[in-house]
Design a protein around this motif. Structure first.
Motif, short mmCIF file in Angstrom:
data_model
loop_
_atom_site.label_atom_id
_atom_site.label_comp_id
_atom_site.label_asym_id
_atom_site.label_seq_id
_atom_site.Cartn_x
_atom_site.Cartn_y
_atom_site.Cartn_z
N SER A 93 17.33 29.55 -5.83
CA SER A 93 16.30 30.31 -6.56
C SER A 93 15.40 31.10 -5.61
CB SER A 93 15.46 29.38 -7.43
OG SER A 93 14.78 28.44 -6.62
N GLU A 94 15.61 30.94 -4.31
CA GLU A 94 14.80 31.66 -3.31
C GLU A 94 15.54 32.91 -2.83
OE1 GLU A 94 11.91 30.62 -3.26
OE2 GLU A 94 12.06 28.50 -3.78
N ALA A 95 14.83 33.77 -2.13
CA ALA A 95 15.41 35.01 -1.63
C ALA A 95 16.59 34.71 -0.70
CB ALA A 95 14.35 35.83 -0.90
N VAL A 100 19.07 30.57 5.03
CA VAL A 100 20.24 30.58 5.91
C VAL A 100 20.98 29.25 5.84
CG1 VAL A 100 19.13 32.16 7.55
CG2 VAL A 100 19.07 29.70 7.99
N ALA A 101 22.25 29.34 6.18
CA ALA A 101 23.05 28.16 6.47
C ALA A 101 23.29 28.20 7.96
CB ALA A 101 24.36 28.18 5.71
N TYR A 135 13.19 30.08 4.77
CA TYR A 135 12.05 30.55 5.56
C TYR A 135 11.10 31.31 4.63
CZ TYR A 135 14.78 29.53 9.77
OH TYR A 135 15.50 28.92 10.77
N LYS A 136 10.22 30.60 3.97
CA LYS A 136 9.33 31.18 2.97
C LYS A 136 8.54 32.38 3.50
CE LYS A 136 5.46 30.12 -0.04
NZ LYS A 136 4.39 29.18 -0.33
N ASP A 137 8.05 32.28 4.73
CA ASP A 137 7.24 33.35 5.31
C ASP A 137 8.05 34.30 6.19
OD1 ASP A 137 4.96 32.36 4.05
OD2 ASP A 137 4.56 30.99 5.70
N MET A 157 22.20 33.95 3.23
CA MET A 157 23.04 33.77 2.05
C MET A 157 23.69 35.07 1.58
SD MET A 157 23.44 30.67 1.29
CE MET A 157 23.18 29.96 2.89
N ASN A 158 23.09 36.23 1.88
CA ASN A 158 23.75 37.50 1.56
C ASN A 158 25.05 37.61 2.36
OD1 ASN A 158 21.80 38.44 -0.27
ND2 ASN A 158 20.58 39.31 1.38
#
Length: 169
Positions: A93-95, A100-101, A135-137, A157-158
């Protein structure tokens, strides 16, 4: 034939490890891999091989070391494994560009969180042979240090989604 993605460490990032993708494709072809294609210039290559993962990795490592004159870290996943990484993302649900993985050769140690330092707003979760980080910020602002990730390589994730698409094609 198995479709693999090889994720190279520290290639064409921050001025280190320059490797044109045309050279990487040629190396993979000369190593006996087929249907070779790359995605962006940061060391993502997809190909097919009859070899097992360990043999694919060893063969590509030898080619890259010969080219670069030093060892180049490589993490290998099958298309199915990449699909599982994408599906297993606990931060869906995050950007996706902030999530990252971090791909590893082996499962992360169960106590790896004990060694994490400088954590601020980042969220971390374990995968099979991955560490997920949101990484929220933003990644650039983060001071997060994950020693277990030292020999791994991260993809947002992209990129993982695109590699899933390429391995399915």
């Amino acid at each position: 034939m198995t479709t693999y993605a090889a994720l190279l460490r520290a290639v064409n990032v921050g001025g280190t490890g320059k490797l044109p993708m045309t050279e990487l494709r040629a190396m993979c072809t000369s190593a006996g891999f087929s249907n070779v294609r790359t995605y962006i210039a940061s060391g993502n290559v997809v190909f097919e091989s009859k070899l097992a993962e360990a043999s694919v990795k060893a063969r590509l490592e030898r080619c890259l070391e010969s080219y670069a004159g030093k060892p180049v870290g490589i993490l290998v996943r099958t298309g199915e494994e990449l699909k599982a990484v994408l599906a297993g993302n606990p931060f869906r649900s995050e950007a996706p560009n902030l999530t990252v993985a971090i791909f590893l050769d082996a499962p992360p140690p169960a106590d790896f969180l004990d060694s994490v330092s400088d954590r601020q707003t980042e969220q971390i979760a374990l995968g099979t042979r991955e560490i997920y980080v949101y990484y929220k910020d933003g990644i650039a602002r983060s001071k997060l240090k994950i020693p277990a990730a030292k020999t791994g390589t991260a993809r947002n994730m992209n990129t993982v989604a695109k590699l899933v698409e390429l391995t399915a094609a």
